[in-house]
Design a protein around this motif. Structure first.
Motif, mmCIF file in Angstrom:
data_model
loop_
_atom_site.group_PDB
_atom_site.id
_atom_site.type_symbol
_atom_site.label_atom_id
_atom_site.label_comp_id
_atom_site.label_asym_id
_atom_site.label_seq_id
_atom_site.Cartn_x
_atom_site.Cartn_y
_atom_site.Cartn_z
ATOM 1 N N ARG A 194 74.256 31.148 65.465
ATOM 2 C CA ARG A 194 73.796 31.765 66.536
ATOM 3 C C ARG A 194 73.843 30.736 67.736
ATOM 4 O O ARG A 194 74.468 29.813 67.547
ATOM 5 C CB ARG A 194 72.121 31.942 66.474
ATOM 6 N N TRP A 195 73.333 31.166 68.927
ATOM 7 C CA TRP A 195 73.439 30.374 70.324
ATOM 8 C C TRP A 195 72.612 28.977 70.144
ATOM 9 O O TRP A 195 73.083 28.064 70.644
ATOM 10 C CB TRP A 195 72.956 31.167 71.416
ATOM 11 N N ASN A 196 71.634 28.964 69.276
ATOM 12 C CA ASN A 196 70.913 27.917 68.955
ATOM 13 C C ASN A 196 71.362 27.017 67.909
ATOM 14 O O ASN A 196 70.648 25.906 67.512
ATOM 15 C CB ASN A 196 69.526 28.103 68.665
ATOM 16 N N GLY A 197 72.586 27.256 67.245
ATOM 17 C CA GLY A 197 73.128 26.551 66.265
ATOM 18 C C GLY A 197 72.986 26.815 64.793
ATOM 19 O O GLY A 197 73.178 26.317 63.871
ATOM 20 N N ALA A 198 71.675 27.807 64.589
ATOM 21 C CA ALA A 198 71.616 28.312 63.478
ATOM 22 C C ALA A 198 72.545 28.924 62.726
ATOM 23 O O ALA A 198 73.465 29.483 63.166
ATOM 24 C CB ALA A 198 70.325 29.263 63.470
ATOM 25 N N TYR A 223 71.586 35.399 73.394
ATOM 26 C CA TYR A 223 70.274 34.867 72.872
ATOM 27 C C TYR A 223 70.118 35.984 71.740
ATOM 28 O O TYR A 223 68.924 36.168 71.431
ATOM 29 C CB TYR A 223 69.218 34.525 73.787
ATOM 30 N N TRP A 224 71.035 36.421 71.174
ATOM 31 C CA TRP A 224 70.885 37.510 70.082
ATOM 32 C C TRP A 224 69.714 36.739 68.860
ATOM 33 O O TRP A 224 70.297 35.931 68.337
ATOM 34 C CB TRP A 224 72.008 37.843 69.477
ATOM 35 N N LEU A 225 68.964 37.528 68.547
ATOM 36 C CA LEU A 225 68.062 37.072 67.126
ATOM 37 C C LEU A 225 68.210 38.194 66.034
ATOM 38 O O LEU A 225 67.367 37.945 65.145
ATOM 39 C CB LEU A 225 66.614 36.592 67.704
ATOM 40 N N GLY A 226 68.927 39.040 66.306
ATOM 41 C CA GLY A 226 68.879 40.195 65.224
ATOM 42 C C GLY A 226 69.912 39.666 64.076
ATOM 43 O O GLY A 226 70.415 38.751 63.952
ATOM 44 N N PRO A 227 70.312 40.601 63.236
ATOM 45 C CA PRO A 227 71.117 40.443 62.084
ATOM 46 C C PRO A 227 72.520 39.885 62.493
ATOM 47 O O PRO A 227 73.298 40.391 63.568
ATOM 48 C CB PRO A 227 71.233 41.611 61.502
ATOM 49 N N LEU A 228 73.097 39.003 61.834
ATOM 50 C CA LEU A 228 74.220 38.759 62.074
ATOM 51 C C LEU A 228 75.530 39.096 60.957
ATOM 52 O O LEU A 228 76.790 38.629 61.122
ATOM 53 C CB LEU A 228 74.570 37.234 62.338
ATOM 54 N N ALA A 288 76.299 35.058 69.989
ATOM 55 C CA ALA A 288 76.454 34.743 68.379
ATOM 56 C C ALA A 288 77.879 34.997 68.095
ATOM 57 O O ALA A 288 78.568 36.035 68.510
ATOM 58 C CB ALA A 288 75.425 35.654 67.708
ATOM 59 N N MET A 289 78.514 34.176 67.012
ATOM 60 C CA MET A 289 79.877 34.191 66.641
ATOM 61 C C MET A 289 79.772 34.355 65.272
ATOM 62 O O MET A 289 78.849 33.639 64.369
ATOM 63 C CB MET A 289 80.505 33.104 67.131
ATOM 64 N N GLY A 290 80.694 35.053 64.556
ATOM 65 C CA GLY A 290 80.607 35.405 63.351
ATOM 66 C C GLY A 290 82.213 35.520 62.762
ATOM 67 O O GLY A 290 83.213 35.713 63.544
ATOM 68 N N TRP A 291 82.318 35.219 61.454
ATOM 69 C CA TRP A 291 83.642 35.377 60.783
ATOM 70 C C TRP A 291 83.298 36.288 59.639
ATOM 71 O O TRP A 291 82.443 36.288 58.943
ATOM 72 C CB TRP A 291 84.024 34.186 60.091
#
Length: 125
Positions: free
Chosen positions: A51-55, A101-106, A32-35
């Protein structure tokens, strides 16, 4: 893992900039990547993440103006910023969550394992 940002600069209000963030190693495709950004005298705040899945997720202040994308083959993430406003002026940081495959908060700083050095974006009025 090192994250290296580029693309910051000075732009007039209404203009555009594209930031890049390249990871030196690691399994980028399931990360998961963020700014985030930090203006003078203010706390670092969430801008956008993918997220890894494009969300994708965006702060309300940038919805409809900013776009996040990634090229897994290049271990690179992008932030396209359009219709820039003076209040977008800040140091922009990219961040990576490499837990896989992180699904927690970003939108929370502590969920990220690695940070870039930051790149300055200045929007003049």
């Amino acid at each position: 893992v090192q994250l290296v940002e580029s693309g910051g600069g000075l732009v007039q209000a209404g203009g555009s900039l594209r930031l890049s963030c390249t990871a030196s190693e690691g399994t980028f495709s399931n990360a998961a990547m963020g700014w985030f950004r930090q203006a003078p005298g203010k706390e670092r705040e969430f801008v956008t993440a993918m997220r890894w899945n494009g969300a994708t997720y965006f702060a309300d202040s940038v919805k409809g103006r900013f776009t996040i994308s990634r090229d897994n083959a290049k271990n690179t993430m992008y932030l396209q910023m359009n219709s820039l406003k003076p209040e977008d002026t800040a140091v922009y940081y990219c961040a990576a969550n490499l837990k896989g495959y992180w699904l927690g908060p970003l939108d929370i700083l502590r969920e990220y394992d690695y940070w870039g050095q930051g790149t300055q974006v200045t929007v003049s009025s």
